[in-house]
Design a protein around this motif. Structure first.
Motif, PDB file in Angstrom:
ATOM      1  N   ASP A  88     100.814 -10.276  76.305  1.00 47.47           N
ATOM      2  CA  ASP A  88      99.493  -9.728  76.650  1.00 47.47           C
ATOM      3  C   ASP A  88      99.420  -9.380  78.133  1.00 47.47           C
ATOM      4  N   ILE A  91     100.996  -5.994  78.656  1.00 43.88           N
ATOM      5  CA  ILE A  91     100.105  -4.920  78.200  1.00 43.88           C
ATOM      6  C   ILE A  91      98.972  -4.692  79.197  1.00 43.88           C
ATOM      7  N   SER A  97      97.161  -0.584  77.544  1.00 44.13           N
ATOM      8  CA  SER A  97      97.810   0.095  76.423  1.00 44.13           C
ATOM      9  C   SER A  97      99.254   0.446  76.794  1.00 44.13           C
ATOM     10  N   GLU A  99     101.141   2.112  74.292  1.00 46.20           N
ATOM     11  CA  GLU A  99     101.483   3.069  73.236  1.00 46.20           C
ATOM     12  C   GLU A  99     102.308   4.211  73.822  1.00 46.20           C
ATOM     13  N   ALA A 132     102.742  -2.976  69.611  1.00 42.76           N
ATOM     14  CA  ALA A 132     101.704  -2.298  70.392  1.00 42.76           C
ATOM     15  C   ALA A 132     102.101  -0.874  70.755  1.00 42.76           C
TER      16      ALA A 132
END
Length: 226
Positions: A88, A91, A97, A99, A132
């Motif tokens: 986490d 991220i 994010s 992605e 993720a």
């Protein structure tokens, strides 16, 4: 395993203290050793009963030992949660994010100077990052052969700086000596965005900020790059 007298009850990620019996049991937070530990403790208890040294105390210890598996499971759960928080943190450092982003991972083994992957944080961290949406590029001086059988859809690269080329961020997982002596100017140049998440607190946050690297570590205040 360490036995130590005392009455204070605490629980941390790497040890458990049982109340009443005055016994502290230092355990590796992994399910692998649970059954062996219980067998060993019960054997010690049986021997103690044979000696008949203090029957009432031994009965109290036996009651506490019945809780050992649950306590070890609790330690494992705490450790698993800690690994999830590491993912986490990566991220969050990337703006919330990842992605479509490429994350460079330096270090795959659970400690330096070994190819042992057992209990390595990457076994939890990398799948979370992949779920993720991240693309993972990784390097480890000794652990890549083992890692290939455990972690799929990872691009394994033969070299530290090759791993960094064009990555959106770099994560240091294992404190290998070569990761302790990075050419930080080169790191900054190679990364697409100069973001480093150091899960081993190798570098100095103030110095990294002066270099213009967005540096995230564990338990230390974030200092924005100059």
């Amino acid at each position: 395993m360490l036995f130590r007298s005392g009455s204070t009850a605490t629980r941390e990620s790497d040890h458990v203290v049982m109340q009443n019996s005055g016994i502290e049991i230092s355990v590796c937070a992994t399910k692998t050793f649970t059954s062996q530990m219980v067998v060993l403790l019960r054997t010690a208890l049986a021997l103690g009963k044979m000696l008949k040294s203090n029957e009432s105390e031994l009965q109290a210890v036996e009651a506490e030992l019945s809780n050992v598996p649950q306590l070890i499971e609790a330690v494992v759960a705490i450790n698993d949660e800690r690994k999830k928080k590491m993912a986490d943190r990566v991220i969050l450092a990337c703006g919330g994010s990842i992605e479509g982003k490429t994350i460079a991972v330096l270090g795959l083994t659970f400690k330096p100077n070994t190819d042992d992957m057992r209990d390595s944080p990457v076994l939890d961290i990398i799948p979370i990052l992949q779920a993720a949406g991240a693309k993972i590029r990784a390097f480890d001086p000794a652990g890549m052969n083992e890692a290939k059988s455990l972690l799929k859809d990872v691009t394994y690269v033969e070299g530290t700086y090759q791993t960094l080329e064009g990555a959106d961020a770099v994560v240091i997982v294992t404190e290998w000596d070569e990761f302790r002596a990075l050419d930080l100017e080169r790191v900054k140049t190679l990364l697409k965005t100069p973001i480093m998440i150091d899960l081993r607190n190798i570098y100095n946050p103030a110095e990294m900020a002066e270099l213009g690297i967005e540096y995230h570590s564990i338990g230390r205040a974030f200092k924005a790059p100059a």
